[in-house]
Design a protein around this motif. Sequence first.
Motif, PDB file in Angstrom:
ATOM      1  N   ARG A 169      -3.569   1.156  -1.353  1.00 43.67           N
ATOM      2  CA  ARG A 169      -2.181   1.427  -1.715  1.00 43.67           C
ATOM      3  C   ARG A 169      -1.774   0.674  -2.972  1.00 43.67           C
ATOM      4  O   ARG A 169      -1.133   1.228  -3.862  1.00 43.67           O
ATOM      5  CB  ARG A 169      -1.266   1.055  -0.552  1.00 43.67           C
ATOM      6  CG  ARG A 169       0.201   1.439  -0.757  1.00 43.67           C
ATOM      7  CD  ARG A 169       1.064   0.220  -1.006  1.00 43.67           C
ATOM      8  NE  ARG A 169       0.903  -0.745   0.067  1.00 43.67           N
ATOM      9  CZ  ARG A 169       1.279  -2.000  -0.032  1.00 43.67           C
ATOM     10  NH1 ARG A 169       1.818  -2.452  -1.144  1.00 43.67           N
ATOM     11  NH2 ARG A 169       1.103  -2.846   0.970  1.00 43.67           N
ATOM     12  N   ARG A 170      -2.177  -0.596  -3.088  1.00 45.44           N
ATOM     13  CA  ARG A 170      -1.818  -1.370  -4.278  1.00 45.44           C
ATOM     14  C   ARG A 170      -2.484  -0.792  -5.529  1.00 45.44           C
ATOM     15  O   ARG A 170      -1.879  -0.759  -6.605  1.00 45.44           O
ATOM     16  CB  ARG A 170      -2.198  -2.840  -4.094  1.00 45.44           C
ATOM     17  CG  ARG A 170      -1.335  -3.577  -3.067  1.00 45.44           C
ATOM     18  CD  ARG A 170      -1.441  -5.087  -3.219  1.00 45.44           C
ATOM     19  NE  ARG A 170      -2.798  -5.575  -3.009  1.00 45.44           N
ATOM     20  CZ  ARG A 170      -3.314  -5.879  -1.824  1.00 45.44           C
ATOM     21  NH1 ARG A 170      -2.575  -5.723  -0.729  1.00 45.44           N
ATOM     22  NH2 ARG A 170      -4.530  -6.325  -1.711  1.00 45.44           N
ATOM     23  N   ALA A 171      -3.729  -0.331  -5.397  1.00 48.27           N
ATOM     24  CA  ALA A 171      -4.434   0.254  -6.541  1.00 48.27           C
ATOM     25  C   ALA A 171      -3.761   1.551  -6.988  1.00 48.27           C
ATOM     26  O   ALA A 171      -3.608   1.803  -8.187  1.00 48.27           O
ATOM     27  CB  ALA A 171      -5.897   0.510  -6.192  1.00 48.27           C
ATOM     28  N   ILE A 172      -3.344   2.378  -6.021  1.00 47.53           N
ATOM     29  CA  ILE A 172      -2.659   3.626  -6.367  1.00 47.53           C
ATOM     30  C   ILE A 172      -1.313   3.325  -7.025  1.00 47.53           C
ATOM     31  O   ILE A 172      -0.915   3.976  -7.998  1.00 47.53           O
ATOM     32  CB  ILE A 172      -2.460   4.502  -5.116  1.00 47.53           C
ATOM     33  CG1 ILE A 172      -3.797   5.049  -4.628  1.00 47.53           C
ATOM     34  CG2 ILE A 172      -1.516   5.667  -5.413  1.00 47.53           C
ATOM     35  CD1 ILE A 172      -3.701   5.855  -3.349  1.00 47.53           C
ATOM     36  N   THR A 173      -0.594   2.341  -6.491  1.00 51.61           N
ATOM     37  CA  THR A 173       0.695   1.963  -7.073  1.00 51.61           C
ATOM     38  C   THR A 173       0.519   1.510  -8.519  1.00 51.61           C
ATOM     39  O   THR A 173       1.274   1.913  -9.416  1.00 51.61           O
ATOM     40  CB  THR A 173       1.350   0.844  -6.246  1.00 51.61           C
ATOM     41  OG1 THR A 173       1.576   1.308  -4.917  1.00 51.61           O
ATOM     42  CG2 THR A 173       2.677   0.420  -6.859  1.00 51.61           C
ATOM     43  N   PHE A 174      -0.471   0.677  -8.747  1.00 54.42           N
ATOM     44  CA  PHE A 174      -0.796   0.209 -10.095  1.00 54.42           C
ATOM     45  C   PHE A 174      -1.099   1.385 -11.012  1.00 54.42           C
ATOM     46  O   PHE A 174      -0.559   1.504 -12.102  1.00 54.42           O
ATOM     47  CB  PHE A 174      -2.001  -0.733  -9.991  1.00 54.42           C
ATOM     48  CG  PHE A 174      -2.575  -1.200 -11.301  1.00 54.42           C
ATOM     49  CD1 PHE A 174      -2.116  -2.367 -11.898  1.00 54.42           C
ATOM     50  CD2 PHE A 174      -3.600  -0.496 -11.926  1.00 54.42           C
ATOM     51  CE1 PHE A 174      -2.665  -2.817 -13.097  1.00 54.42           C
ATOM     52  CE2 PHE A 174      -4.147  -0.937 -13.118  1.00 54.42           C
ATOM     53  CZ  PHE A 174      -3.678  -2.102 -13.705  1.00 54.42           C
TER      54      PHE A 174
END
Length: 211
Positions: A169-174
């Motif tokens: 999720r953090r990678a997609i948000t980034f």
Amino acid sequence: MDTDGTTSRERYRAQVRAEIKRYAWEQLATTGVSALSLNAIAKHVGMSGPALYRYFASRDDLITDLVRDAYRSLADAVLAADGGMAEVAYAIREWALADPQRYLLVYGTPIPGYHAPGDTTGISNEIMKVLLDVHEAHAGRGGPTPFDVHLVEHREWAGDHPAPSAVLRRAITFWTRIHGVLSLELAGHFAGMGFDPALLFAAELDDMLAD
């Protein structure tokens, strides 16, 4: 045959293909991908339209080669970024600003009727793997979000990367936030608003690093 195993015919073919693609990039910069004309490219390189089809079977075949080159170039830039999230983010920004048409070809408006082959997804997955790796190094805070839970069973895009769903999720948000700023900037949507897009990009990155 040369020591590298290529013949003079193969070298000539590679040179002509490179010249065709060089002018195709120039045409994209002035007219956009929707107006890409094989006949205009053929005239520029000094051959007939039918002769050009010996090097690229169709307009989509040429676009696919350009897409592959663009993804490969971006993947190499990301892989060469030395550091963590900030270094990767600025590597993507520098790559995008160096050639906006190259960026917009792969991240801009989809080309009507065109579908990229599967191997281009493989190259783009190299980029996502780097994003997952750098985010795995940052511990998350708080409990799982609804999207974290959703990603437990919707992680095919991550391939065999072992990252937990919170990292996904953090990678997609980034990925979405930096491309959101870059796409708007390169499409000219910040023109006339009176602020520096570079500072907006830095502010977005600072927010993500703080999280």
